[in-house]
Design an enzyme around this catalytic site. Structure first.
Site, PDB file in Angstrom:
ATOM      1  N   PRO A 138       0.816  -1.214   0.000  1.00 56.64           N
ATOM      2  CA  PRO A 138       0.000   0.000   0.000  1.00 56.64           C
ATOM      3  C   PRO A 138       0.851   1.266   0.000  1.00 56.64           C
ATOM      4  O   PRO A 138       0.519   2.233  -0.696  1.00 56.64           O
ATOM      5  CB  PRO A 138      -0.830  -0.139   1.279  1.00 56.64           C
ATOM      6  CG  PRO A 138      -0.949  -1.613   1.480  1.00 56.64           C
ATOM      7  CD  PRO A 138       0.379  -2.186   1.027  1.00 56.64           C
ATOM      8  N   TYR A 139       1.950   1.267   0.768  1.00 56.03           N
ATOM      9  CA  TYR A 139       2.840   2.440   0.759  1.00 56.03           C
ATOM     10  C   TYR A 139       3.302   2.740  -0.665  1.00 56.03           C
ATOM     11  O   TYR A 139       3.178   3.870  -1.162  1.00 56.03           O
ATOM     12  CB  TYR A 139       4.050   2.197   1.660  1.00 56.03           C
ATOM     13  CG  TYR A 139       5.231   3.064   1.300  1.00 56.03           C
ATOM     14  CD1 TYR A 139       5.203   4.436   1.531  1.00 56.03           C
ATOM     15  CD2 TYR A 139       6.358   2.523   0.684  1.00 56.03           C
ATOM     16  CE1 TYR A 139       6.272   5.249   1.168  1.00 56.03           C
ATOM     17  CE2 TYR A 139       7.426   3.319   0.322  1.00 56.03           C
ATOM     18  CZ  TYR A 139       7.384   4.677   0.559  1.00 56.03           C
ATOM     19  OH  TYR A 139       8.434   5.470   0.191  1.00 56.03           O
TER      20      TYR A 139
END
Length: 331
Positions: A138-139
């Site tokens: 997700p980052y």
């Protein structure tokens, strides 16, 4: 010259601010101190608050009408945390980032140097800026999404952007004004220092990768070299991204050849003068051989190449690790 540095109380942002001061550039710092440190902005032009607060951004530009460019370092960056809190990461790294862009455009600041991430690439070696993107967390996906939004925005507004993509910053400000603020680092060198101080063995996860020596390969770049690249991007901005040409440009930063785990251990032992206890373990789920970027574009357009060695980064990180608690006095 004056620059606005968002996230300027964090590890990378504060180091860039220090380098600016050393180069005669005046930094104006904006940070909410959610992870940044007040010690890193002491005595500097500092505004505490959120990059998504339009009134605060307007006040910064009212107070400093001569800001030449913005360096965007404000972000959440911990991969495991992004898995546990994806909405929080999209909110901070994408939604709030876009709010900042709106405020920059409203205040007539059309030059943005964005502190990006090479984590958006697939694994591989000698990766160029044209390589396909494959963000795996997700980052990383928030960083890739924000890059896409920036590129689209440059097509329909006066905004111009240089995105600097890099993997693992190591070291500290050579003058020890700032360094990695966290006490629980998750990157390889941070873990290595912790294990070394505790006299515990360092784990090597996998030794059958298609690399020079079978161990995983990663890219490390001294944070002071990163700061120099950001300054070069600010100074050369108009030549590199002219108003009349394409107004979005990604540039890779890194060592240019990567470092295997065994090479990192050898460099660590060279710096400390002691053998580092280590042991071999199986590769972890999700591990891969690793990656490092091609940095020709940074050399050609910014006149930049890393000036500090892997050993310099290790030595500065060790010095900071030993002095950190005396600088960050409230912990």
């Amino acid at each position: 010259m004056k620059v606005l540095i968002t996230g300027g109380a964090g590890f990378i942002g504060s180091t860039i601010a220090s380098a600016c001061l050393d180069e005669g550039i005046e930094p104006v710092i904006l940070d909410d101190l959610s992870t940044g440190r007040p010690e890193f902005v002491a005595g500097r032009n500092f505004y505490r608050g959120d990059i998504a607060d339009p009134d605060l951004i307007d006040r910064v530009f009212a107070d400093h009408e001569d800001i030449h460019a913005t360096i965007g370092c404000a972000a959440r960056i911990v991969v495991p945390e992004s898995v546990a809190d994806p909405l929080g990461y999209y909110d901070t790294n994408l939604t709030k980032g876009l709010a900042l862009v709106r405020s920059l455009l409203r205040n007539g600041c059309h030059r943005l140097v964005f502190s990006g991430s090479a984590a958006i690439y697939d694994s591989g070696q000698n990766i160029t800026e044209e390589a396909p993107l494959r963000p795996l967390s997700p980052y990383a996906r928030t960083k890739a999404a924000f890059e896409g939004a920036l590129q689209d925005t440059t097509g329909g507004t006066p905004l111009r952007v240089i995105t600097l993509r890099y993997f693992n910053p190591i070291g500290a400000d050579p003058k020890q004004r700032s360094g990695l603020q966290t006490t629980k680092p998750t990157h390889a060198l941070g873990v290595m220092i912790d294990r070394y101080r505790a006299r515990e063995p360092f784990p090597i996860t996998g030794t059958n990768w298609p690399t020079r020596d079978g161990s995983g390969i990663r890219d490390y770049v001294h944070v002071w070299d990163l700061a120099a690249a950001h300054i070069a991007a600010v100074r050369r901005f108009d030549a590199v991204v002219p108003e009349a040409g394409p107004r979005y440009l990604p540039i890779n930063l890194g060592s240019g050849n990567g470092t295997t785990v065994f090479e990192l251990i050898a460099a660590f032992e060279e710096v400390t003068g002691e053998p580092l206890a280590h042991h071999l373990t199986d590769a972890r789920p999700g591990d891969n051989a690793g990656a490092y970027p091609n940095i020709d574009r940074a050399h050609d357009l910014l006149g930049w190449a890393p000036a500090r060695s892997l050993q310099d980064g290790i030595a500065d990180a060790l010095t900071w690790n030993a002095t950190r608690d005396s600088v960050l006095k409230d912990e």
